[in-house]
Design a protein around this motif. Sequence first.
Motif, mmCIF file in Angstrom:
data_model
loop_
_atom_site.group_PDB
_atom_site.id
_atom_site.type_symbol
_atom_site.label_atom_id
_atom_site.label_comp_id
_atom_site.label_asym_id
_atom_site.label_seq_id
_atom_site.Cartn_x
_atom_site.Cartn_y
_atom_site.Cartn_z
ATOM 1 N N LEU A 150 27.598 71.312 79.286
ATOM 2 C CA LEU A 150 26.651 70.712 80.228
ATOM 3 C C LEU A 150 27.014 69.266 80.553
ATOM 4 N N PHE A 168 20.875 67.629 86.698
ATOM 5 C CA PHE A 168 20.227 68.831 86.178
ATOM 6 C C PHE A 168 20.917 69.442 84.959
ATOM 7 N N PRO A 169 22.256 69.489 84.906
ATOM 8 C CA PRO A 169 22.863 69.971 83.659
ATOM 9 C C PRO A 169 22.478 69.125 82.452
ATOM 10 N N VAL A 172 19.008 70.118 81.294
ATOM 11 C CA VAL A 172 19.045 71.359 80.524
ATOM 12 C C VAL A 172 19.588 71.094 79.120
ATOM 13 N N ALA A 175 16.938 69.501 77.000
ATOM 14 C CA ALA A 175 15.928 70.502 76.656
ATOM 15 C C ALA A 175 16.426 71.432 75.558
ATOM 16 N N PHE A 176 17.738 71.647 75.509
ATOM 17 C CA PHE A 176 18.316 72.547 74.506
ATOM 18 C C PHE A 176 18.490 71.847 73.163
ATOM 19 N N SER A 206 14.797 63.595 85.429
ATOM 20 C CA SER A 206 15.404 64.764 84.783
ATOM 21 C C SER A 206 15.424 64.598 83.267
ATOM 22 N N GLY A 210 13.483 66.847 80.610
ATOM 23 C CA GLY A 210 14.242 67.480 79.535
ATOM 24 C C GLY A 210 13.626 67.198 78.174
ATOM 25 N N TYR A 214 12.095 69.970 75.603
ATOM 26 C CA TYR A 214 12.563 70.005 74.217
ATOM 27 C C TYR A 214 11.384 69.894 73.251
#
Length: 274
Positions: A150, A168-169, A172, A175-176, A206, A210, A214
């Motif tokens: 990402l 956006f990556p 993500v 969030a991961f 963003s 995120g 998370y």
Amino acid sequence: MKRILAIASLVFAIKVFLASLTAWSYEFIFLAKAASIKFEETKLNAAPWVKLENMLYKLWLTLPINHPSLDKWLIRLEVFPEGFEGFLLIFLFKFPILILDVLCGVLIYKIAKVFDESKALTALMVWLLNPYVLLTAEMIGSNDLVLVFLVLLSIWLILKGKNFLSCFPLMVGIAFKFYSILATPILAIYMFKKGLKKELMALTLSVAFGIFLYSFWLEKAGLNFAYTLLNYSPLTFQVSEMFLSQYTARVGLSVTSATAYAFLIFNYWKNDKA
């Protein structure tokens, strides 16, 4: 070029082989257990990676093969998974890691090609032949390659002039796993220097979203967000919402890789080769 492709194919075949045979790391056993026989009773079924692995476990159950009990392997830690069926399950659990390894290599090649086309293949081979990647990703089963991919994707989008999409990556990734936020200052400095005010605002929003995502699934998993921040430093531990253990006291693959890619971004910004 054919020689490079042959070497890359051989290296990938070796990675597939070793990934299918290595099943004793703490991280991998913990994940495999949470994604299979303990999925329904563990709160970690809220974790994105555990959900993905559970889908692969269910796929394994639908295959027309024997499905031996996993208790001796995942619960009592007595035996290695036996037979073809056991090795196939290990392969399926690690299949996303193998795919991410390839995708990271492709992005590294493309990014290096922007800076110096003559060194792009060298950069690709350095990644593919890196023993640390092989050990932590394919053999140990760490899912840090998600973050590496990402971050690389964000960098690639910036290099292609798609600054807004590059946010956006990273969102993500945060969030991961939270420590992908380490890439944020690099992107923010780049956008600030280029006068990309709207993109900088999009990056800020963003990152904030995120962090919210998370925190949301971390709470669903029964884990404390503040505790992870206070007790685990991304520079000294493999920060993970799932592996809060002294056995993972090592520098994360994402931290190491993100540092290298941050250096590339810094050089790109410094030389003003927009």
